[in-house]
Design a protein around this motif. Structure first.
Motif, PDB file in Angstrom:
ATOM      1  N   TYR A 257      -3.899  18.189 -17.534  1.00 46.45           N
ATOM      2  CA  TYR A 257      -2.811  17.212 -17.437  1.00 46.45           C
ATOM      3  C   TYR A 257      -2.537  16.844 -15.983  1.00 46.45           C
ATOM      4  CZ  TYR A 257       1.940  15.387 -17.729  1.00 46.45           C
ATOM      5  OH  TYR A 257       3.045  14.610 -17.618  1.00 46.45           O
ATOM      6  N   ASP A 258      -2.484  15.546 -15.741  1.00 45.22           N
ATOM      7  CA  ASP A 258      -2.381  15.046 -14.372  1.00 45.22           C
ATOM      8  C   ASP A 258      -1.081  14.326 -14.090  1.00 45.22           C
ATOM      9  OD1 ASP A 258      -4.179  15.688 -12.549  1.00 45.22           O
ATOM     10  OD2 ASP A 258      -5.487  13.943 -12.768  1.00 45.22           O
ATOM     11  N   SER A 259      -0.145  14.375 -15.042  1.00 50.03           N
ATOM     12  CA  SER A 259       1.088  13.624 -14.890  1.00 50.03           C
ATOM     13  C   SER A 259       0.764  12.141 -14.719  1.00 50.03           C
ATOM     14  CB  SER A 259       1.898  14.157 -13.716  1.00 50.03           C
ATOM     15  OG  SER A 259       3.118  13.489 -13.636  1.00 50.03           O
TER      16      SER A 259
ATOM     17  N   ARG B  14      -8.481  12.199  -9.254  1.00 47.50           N
ATOM     18  CA  ARG B  14      -9.706  11.429  -9.424  1.00 47.50           C
ATOM     19  C   ARG B  14      -9.342  10.067  -9.975  1.00 47.50           C
ATOM     20  NH1 ARG B  14     -15.100  12.942 -11.941  1.00 47.50           N
ATOM     21  NH2 ARG B  14     -14.033  12.476 -13.850  1.00 47.50           N
ATOM     22  N   ARG B  15      -9.739   9.034  -9.294  1.00 45.51           N
ATOM     23  CA  ARG B  15      -9.401   7.687  -9.762  1.00 45.51           C
ATOM     24  C   ARG B  15     -10.645   6.949 -10.180  1.00 45.51           C
ATOM     25  NH1 ARG B  15      -5.538   5.322  -5.065  1.00 45.51           N
ATOM     26  NH2 ARG B  15      -3.582   6.230  -5.753  1.00 45.51           N
ATOM     27  N   PRO B  16     -10.609   6.281 -11.334  1.00 39.04           N
ATOM     28  CA  PRO B  16     -11.767   5.476 -11.707  1.00 39.04           C
ATOM     29  C   PRO B  16     -11.894   4.297 -10.750  1.00 39.04           C
ATOM     30  CG  PRO B  16      -9.985   5.195 -13.281  1.00 39.04           C
ATOM     31  CD  PRO B  16      -9.555   6.254 -12.315  1.00 39.04           C
ATOM     32  N   PRO B  58       7.218   7.347   3.220  1.00 35.17           N
ATOM     33  CA  PRO B  58       7.074   6.015   2.610  1.00 35.17           C
ATOM     34  C   PRO B  58       6.523   6.091   1.189  1.00 35.17           C
ATOM     35  CG  PRO B  58       5.459   6.348   4.361  1.00 35.17           C
ATOM     36  CD  PRO B  58       6.363   7.522   4.382  1.00 35.17           C
ATOM     37  N   ASN B  59       6.534   4.980   0.490  1.00 32.98           N
ATOM     38  CA  ASN B  59       5.993   4.937  -0.881  1.00 32.98           C
ATOM     39  C   ASN B  59       4.564   5.449  -0.902  1.00 32.98           C
ATOM     40  OD1 ASN B  59       7.785   1.958  -1.347  1.00 32.98           O
ATOM     41  ND2 ASN B  59       8.118   3.805  -2.504  1.00 32.98           N
ATOM     42  N   GLY B  60       4.302   6.286  -1.885  1.00 31.02           N
ATOM     43  CA  GLY B  60       2.932   6.781  -2.027  1.00 31.02           C
ATOM     44  C   GLY B  60       2.573   7.892  -1.069  1.00 31.02           C
ATOM     45  N   ALA B  61       3.582   8.446  -0.381  1.00 36.34           N
ATOM     46  CA  ALA B  61       3.298   9.479   0.617  1.00 36.34           C
ATOM     47  C   ALA B  61       2.883  10.782  -0.036  1.00 36.34           C
ATOM     48  CB  ALA B  61       4.523   9.697   1.493  1.00 36.34           C
ATOM     49  N   GLY B  62       3.307  10.991  -1.269  1.00 34.15           N
ATOM     50  CA  GLY B  62       2.975  12.244  -1.948  1.00 34.15           C
ATOM     51  C   GLY B  62       4.196  13.107  -2.242  1.00 34.15           C
ATOM     52  N   LYS B  63       5.364  12.507  -2.191  1.00 35.47           N
ATOM     53  CA  LYS B  63       6.587  13.285  -2.409  1.00 35.47           C
ATOM     54  C   LYS B  63       6.680  13.775  -3.853  1.00 35.47           C
ATOM     55  CE  LYS B  63       9.150   9.792  -1.286  1.00 35.47           C
ATOM     56  NZ  LYS B  63       8.120   8.795  -0.962  1.00 35.47           N
ATOM     57  N   SER B  64       6.580  12.827  -4.776  1.00 35.89           N
ATOM     58  CA  SER B  64       6.703  13.232  -6.184  1.00 35.89           C
ATOM     59  C   SER B  64       5.608  14.225  -6.541  1.00 35.89           C
ATOM     60  CB  SER B  64       6.609  12.015  -7.091  1.00 35.89           C
ATOM     61  OG  SER B  64       7.613  11.094  -6.769  1.00 35.89           O
ATOM     62  N   THR B  65       4.416  13.994  -6.014  1.00 36.85           N
ATOM     63  CA  THR B  65       3.312  14.896  -6.320  1.00 36.85           C
ATOM     64  C   THR B  65       3.634  16.305  -5.818  1.00 36.85           C
ATOM     65  OG1 THR B  65       1.825  13.025  -6.106  1.00 36.85           O
ATOM     66  CG2 THR B  65       0.826  15.189  -6.121  1.00 36.85           C
ATOM     67  N   THR B  66       4.196  16.400  -4.604  1.00 40.06           N
ATOM     68  CA  THR B  66       4.573  17.726  -4.097  1.00 40.06           C
ATOM     69  C   THR B  66       5.548  18.403  -5.042  1.00 40.06           C
ATOM     70  OG1 THR B  66       4.423  16.778  -1.891  1.00 40.06           O
ATOM     71  CG2 THR B  66       5.390  18.962  -2.082  1.00 40.06           C
ATOM     72  N   THR B 213      14.199  10.880  -1.536  1.00 36.75           N
ATOM     73  CA  THR B 213      14.987   9.667  -1.701  1.00 36.75           C
ATOM     74  C   THR B 213      14.502   8.603  -0.745  1.00 36.75           C
ATOM     75  OG1 THR B 213      17.210   8.766  -1.645  1.00 36.75           O
ATOM     76  CG2 THR B 213      16.688  10.437  -0.034  1.00 36.75           C
ATOM     77  N   HIS B 214      14.808   7.364  -1.080  1.00 35.79           N
ATOM     78  CA  HIS B 214      14.584   6.282  -0.121  1.00 35.79           C
ATOM     79  C   HIS B 214      15.910   5.799   0.417  1.00 35.79           C
ATOM     80  CE1 HIS B 214      10.323   6.047  -0.683  1.00 35.79           C
ATOM     81  NE2 HIS B 214      10.479   6.019  -1.991  1.00 35.79           N
ATOM     82  N   ASP B 215      17.009   6.356  -0.115  1.00 31.89           N
ATOM     83  CA  ASP B 215      18.323   5.976   0.371  1.00 31.89           C
ATOM     84  C   ASP B 215      18.791   7.047   1.338  1.00 31.89           C
ATOM     85  OD1 ASP B 215      20.943   5.514   0.846  1.00 31.89           O
ATOM     86  OD2 ASP B 215      21.342   4.779  -1.185  1.00 31.89           O
TER      87      ASP B 215
HETATM   88  N1  LIG Z   1      -1.392  11.155 -11.976  1.00 23.96           N
HETATM   89  C1  LIG Z   1      -1.937  10.512 -10.933  1.00 23.96           C
HETATM   90  N2  LIG Z   1      -3.204  10.097 -10.998  1.00 23.96           N
HETATM   91  C2  LIG Z   1      -3.766   9.464  -9.968  1.00 23.96           C
HETATM   92  N3  LIG Z   1      -3.153   9.201  -8.804  1.00 23.96           N
HETATM   93  C3  LIG Z   1      -1.871   9.582  -8.669  1.00 23.96           C
HETATM   94  C4  LIG Z   1      -1.194  10.251  -9.730  1.00 23.96           C
HETATM   95  N4  LIG Z   1       0.054  10.531  -9.323  1.00 23.96           N
HETATM   96  C5  LIG Z   1       0.159  10.037  -8.078  1.00 23.96           C
HETATM   97  N5  LIG Z   1      -0.990   9.467  -7.661  1.00 23.96           N
HETATM   98  C6  LIG Z   1      -1.235   8.859  -6.349  1.00 23.96           C
HETATM   99  O1  LIG Z   1      -0.867   9.791  -5.365  1.00 23.96           O
HETATM  100  C7  LIG Z   1      -0.178   9.169  -4.298  1.00 23.96           C
HETATM  101  C8  LIG Z   1       1.149   9.843  -4.085  1.00 23.96           C
HETATM  102  O2  LIG Z   1       1.985   9.561  -5.170  1.00 23.96           O
HETATM  103  P1  LIG Z   1       3.468  10.089  -5.252  1.00 23.96           P
HETATM  104  O3  LIG Z   1       4.007   9.674  -6.559  1.00 23.96           O
HETATM  105  O4  LIG Z   1       3.499  11.527  -4.929  1.00 23.96           O
HETATM  106  O5  LIG Z   1       4.159   9.267  -4.086  1.00 23.96           O
HETATM  107  P2  LIG Z   1       5.673   9.269  -3.631  1.00 23.96           P
HETATM  108  O6  LIG Z   1       5.726   9.788  -2.265  1.00 23.96           O
HETATM  109  O7  LIG Z   1       6.521   9.949  -4.636  1.00 23.96           O
HETATM  110  O8  LIG Z   1       5.951   7.719  -3.596  1.00 23.96           O
HETATM  111  P3  LIG Z   1       7.243   6.889  -4.017  1.00 23.96           P
HETATM  112  O9  LIG Z   1       8.160   6.921  -2.870  1.00 23.96           O
HETATM  113  O10 LIG Z   1       6.686   5.510  -4.210  1.00 23.96           O
HETATM  114  O11 LIG Z   1       7.788   7.497  -5.256  1.00 23.96           O
HETATM  115  C9  LIG Z   1      -0.055   7.690  -4.663  1.00 23.96           C
HETATM  116  O12 LIG Z   1      -1.024   6.974  -3.941  1.00 23.96           O
HETATM  117  C10 LIG Z   1      -0.359   7.656  -6.136  1.00 23.96           C
HETATM  118  O13 LIG Z   1      -1.052   6.465  -6.462  1.00 23.96           O
END
Ligand SMILES: Nc1ncnc2c1ncn2[C@@H]1O[C@H](COP(=O)(O)OP(=O)(O)OP(=O)(O)O)[C@@H](O)[C@H]1O
Ligand SMILES: [Mg+2]
Lengths: 262, 332, 261
Positions: A257-259, B14-16, B58-66, B213-215
């Motif tokens: 699962y990759d979210s 991994r992205r297609p 910034p957007n896409g930095a990897g916050k949510s992923t962390t 947050t972005h705020d």
């Molecule tokens: N499940 C996934 N599969 C593939 N790529 C992903 C996945 N989740 C996140 N990414 C990629 O990883 C990078 C980081 O995403 P993430 O959601 O952590 O960013 P973020 O810092 O939370 O951004 P935002 O401020 O826009 O919420 C992005 O480029 C996103 O496209």
């Protein structure tokens, strides 16, 4: 285990209450479920109007077989409906929250909905079983009744496990709809007819590879004392194997699962 | 050991790789290509109990992923995580009892159930005693105004209502650590204030907070430490005040002069400094680099020319600092 | 015209994007076909039933399965979910006719459906030893009637999805529709084999035009004027349902504003 069951029961109960809010839907669903069983019956009655037996199965016996299959199929929507939403959940990253809660993810998934059309299947299938039993030639004994119930429970377990396996395939397949599971379960529809009508490849597949034949054919064969009836007694073992398989596949899938991004 | 410990945390997706259009789809059908993408790239992070950390980028930095890695939702590609001694993705159940999670963009409420039913289900999952549950609900009702929301089906809640209900859901079991991913997204000012107030109280209760947050208003109100990441890497980690000290070079001083004075005269006395006339002839604004001048030097310079009535020094706006960090001006 | 073609292409592409899903869907359909073939093979081993021998039944089942496949790649789910999740509001702001737009998307599935049908036909020929084929005249009649199945099935699905405006649960409605269509179209069992109390309604309902008509033309059970009459009935149903759908849609829109989508 007790705790898990409680969580399952409460979750299912909550969804049941929610569904019952919409009375019209309730009836539409039950009627839809019932209609499918009626279709089966119409097909059998139309066919048996022209032939006396289908590969040695009389009309009541064929009705019993189809009824068993229908009845067991009604349990899926009633008790495992949430499983069918797994594909959408994976696709939208909605397993994130379940993964942060102290309860098995599978239980949270499985209990995440209820499909009342199962009631229609249970009623229709149950009626067909009843009629089929009444008109078939069975020498009843306590052992036969007990065995019959055990086999029914096992066959239900097999089908529910297959539903989990099929839907867990969504971890690999992707997409929003559980097409693999739909295919897997729909293919099982072939098992509502006597297995002996099929070629040897299908018979082998349905016995060994995907045990559809243990959902209705072998249990019914045992009850009716057909040839190689003893195979029906293996149903509980097959059920245990399927449970093991379902848990394994789900666990492996969850690891993939990759979210979802965001 | 810290409450949260991450070492070399890395996640590769991994992205297609697909060309656009129908042709692309068909081609991908035959020949599947993938590209690795590093969303989180070797992050080290320690959070002590009771800290409140802002996690920005910034957007896409990897916050949510962390956050998903720290909560055990995702399995790290490399690196280790420990939260209260447990490894989140393997000791999932143990970890789950310690943490509360909120993803602002998504609800954890059951879509077709009334909020009350959702909370009751969570009560069962976390094994909360009836007394504790009741007490928590009362407390959450006080700060979040839950009572009105309880009978409503989740899908019918407005965004602000949903967020309040979701906060309650995340905090019902009184977790030690709370991860909040954009908890104020899309909220109006009054609900936002309420949420921030709530987070402050949470912090005072000793809960450990990690907040993306972005705020930036959320941060200033709630957090004392800030971690900035970009492209999956950490580029700053330290107290909020220190970040301002380090990166906010430009200071702005507003002066009320005793008598009207032309700005040229002041500019002559204060070279390398920008002097701008204010709304009235007796007001000026002086903008200076705090690495080359001190506020004292500026005041002394002005006093050489004219008496000063009032003066006021702008707080360095965190917004400005972060903007510059994002723009790559103050890197590493 | 251009935007509609665009929608059609988009729809094809969407189906291809979920190519694995589509593939599995076809495999599922194929196993269903295999099941029906097996049942009938066993049943017909002692001789013809109701005028169908094994060769004819094979062709009948193939036609039945092919007509059931039409429109399945697009699926009424897709339309229904757009109504549920409120996307319908976005669709309505587009300068397109809603019904034509959905029809274009529906047709976007045809390409893949035809491929699947061709594969199934080949498989039947290979594994069951041949397939009866109609002469050129009947083949032409069959082709026309088969083409009419696409708009016919679309209108039925389209009208069904509008139930979403009144009920929360599309699934039940969709299944009920499927059950009714399966029974009365002849996909379950040739209409001639149905008991009289079902054959009666089947004759006057539009569903017979979905399976029974193309099958009768393919098997040469209807020829000459009778064939043309069947085609005319089929075409008439397409028109009636198409305009009926418009009427219902107008009412549904009123429901939409009341419920707020
Ligand atoms: N499940 C996934 N599969 C593939 N790529 C992903 C996945 N989740 C996140 N990414 C990629 O990883 C990078 C980081 O995403 P993430 O959601 O952590 O960013 P973020 O810092 O939370 O951004 P935002 O401020 O826009 O919420 C992005 O480029 C996103 O496209
Ligand atoms: Mg994010």
């Amino acid at each position: 285990m007790r705790r898990t069951l409680r969580i399952y029961r409460r979750s299912l109960g909550a969804h049941l209450r929610a569904v019952l809010e919409y009375e019209a839907d309730f009836w539409v669903l039950i009627v839809a479920g019932l209609l499918f069983q009626v279709l089966n019956l119409i097909f059998l009655s139309a066919v048996f109007a022209h032939v006396p037996a289908l590969n040695g199965w009389s009309y009541p016996e064929a009705v019993l077989l189809a009824g068993t299959y229908g009845f067991v199929n009604g349990l899926g929507p009633l008790f495992f409906e949430g499983t069918w939403r797994l594909a959408g959940k994976i696709n939208h990253g909605e397993l994130d929250y379940p993964l942060t809660r102290p309860a098995p993810v599978l239980v949270q998934v499985v209990s995440g909905g209820i499909g009342l059309h199962g009631v229609g299947d249970l009623i229709g299938g149950g009626a067909m079983i009843g009629w089929g039993l009444a008109h078939s030639d069975i020498d009843w004994s306590p052992a036969r009744i007990g065995g019959g119930l055990l086999l029914l429970a096992s066959s239900a377990t097999i089908l529910l496990s297959l539903i989990v396996v099929g839907n867990a395939a969504s971890f690999w397949v992707g997409g929003n709809h559980p097409v693999f599971a739909m295919t897997l379960i729909r293919t099982g529809d072939m098992a509502k007819y006597p297995l002996s009508i099929y070629g040897v490849a299908v018979r082998a597949t349905f016995t060994v590879l995907v045990p559809y034949a243990f959902i209705s054919f072998f249990p019914a064969s045992w009850l009716l004392g057909k040839e190689s009836a003893w195979i029906g007694l293996l149903t509980p073992l097959v059920a245990l194997y399927c449970v093991y398989l379902a848990r394994l596949v789900f666990r492996l899938g969850l690891r993939r699962y990759d979210s979802a991004g965001h | 050991m810290s409450l949260v410990e991450a070492r070399g945390l890395t996640k590769i997706f991994r992205r297609p790789e697909k060309d656009p259009g129908l042709r692309g789809s068909l081609k991908h059908l035959v020949q599947r290509r993938f590209k690795d993408f590093r969303a989180v790239d070797g992050i080290d992070l320690s959070i002590e109990a009771g800290e409140s950390v802002a996690y920005v980028g910034p957007n896409g930095a990897g916050k949510s992923t962390t956050i998903k890695l720290l909560t055990g939702i995702l399995v790290p590609t490399a690196g280790t995580v420990r939260v209260a001694g447990a490894e989140p993705h393997t000791d999932r159940m143990v970890n789950a009892r310690n943490i509360g999670v909120l993803f602002g963009q998504r609800t954890q409420l059951w879509w077709d159930l009334p909020v009350r039913e959702s909370l009751a289900l969570l009560r069962d999952m976390y094994d909360l005693s009836p007394a504790f549950y009741k007490q928590r609900l009362e407390r959450l009702d006080e700060v979040l105004g839950l009572a009105d929301l309880l009978p409503v089906v989740a899908r019918k809640l407005s965004l602000g209502q949903r967020m309040r209900a979701d906060l309650a859901a995340a905090l019902l079991h009184q977790p030690k650590i709370v991860y909040l991913d954009e908890p104020t997204i899309g909220l109006d000012i009054s609900v936002k204030d309420r949420v921030r107030q709530f987070l402050r109280e949470l912090r005072q209760d000793g809960t450990t907070l990690m907040l993306t947050t972005h705020d930036l208003g959320d941060i200033e109100d709630v957090c004392e430490r800030i971690v900035i990441i970009d492209e999956g890497r950490k580029i700053f980690d330290g107290p909020l005040a220190q970040m301002k000290d380090r990166f906010a070079r430009v200071r702005r001083m507003h002066l009320q002069l005793a008598e009207p004075t032309p700005v040229e005269k002041l500019a002559e006395r204060l070279p390398d400094v920008e002097v701008i006339a204010g709304d009235s002839p007796t007001e000026v604004t002086v903008t200076f680099d705090r690495f080359t001048h001190t506020a004292g030097q500026i005041i002394a310079g002005v006093l050489d020319v004219v008496e000063v009535g009032e003066l006021h020094l702008d707080e360095p706006a965190i917004e400005d600092v972060v903007r510059k960090v994002y723009a790559g001006e103050l890197l590493r | 015209m251009r935007p509609y073609l665009g929608l059609l292409r988009m729809s094809t592409r969407r189906i291809l994007t979920y190519r694995l899903n589509s593939l599995i869907l076809w495999i599922g359909g194929a196993t269903f076909l295999a099941g029906s073939l097996a049942v009938w093979h066993a049943l017909l081993s002692q001789g013809a039933i109701g005028g169908y021998d094994w060769d004819q039944m094979k062709a009948y089942l193939l036609v039945g399965w092919a007509t059931a496949s039409i429109g399945s790649a697009y699926g009424d789910w897709w339309m229904a979910s757009r109504i549920f999740d409120g996307h319908v509001a976005t669709d309505l702001t587009k300068p397109l006719d809603y019904q034509w737009a959905r029809f274009s998307e529906h047709m976007g599935g045809l390409a893949t459906e035809f491929i699947a049908i061709a594969i199934a036909a080949t498989a039947i020929v290979t594994f069951t030893g041949g397939l009866v084929v109609p002469g050129p005249g009947q083949a032409l009649l069959f082709a026309v009637s088969f083409l009419l199945v696409a708009p016919l099935k679309f209108t039925i699905a389209y009208i069904t999805t509008m139930a979403c405006f009144w009920t929360q649960n599309f699934m039940g409605v969709s299944w009920a529709k499927d059950a009714v269509v399966t029974l009365f179209s002849g996909a379950l069992i040739p209409l001639a084999l149905l008991p009289a109390w079902l054959a009666g309604p089947a004759a006057v309902l539009p569903f017979a035009s979905i399976t029974a008509t193309p099958a009768a033309l393919y098997l040469g059970q209807a020829t000459g004027w009778e064939a043309l009459r069947l085609l005319a009935v089929q075409a008439a149903w397409v028109l009636v349902l198409w305009w009926g759908a418009r009427l219902i849609w107008r009412r549904a829109l009123r429901a939409l504003t009341v419920h707020g989508g």
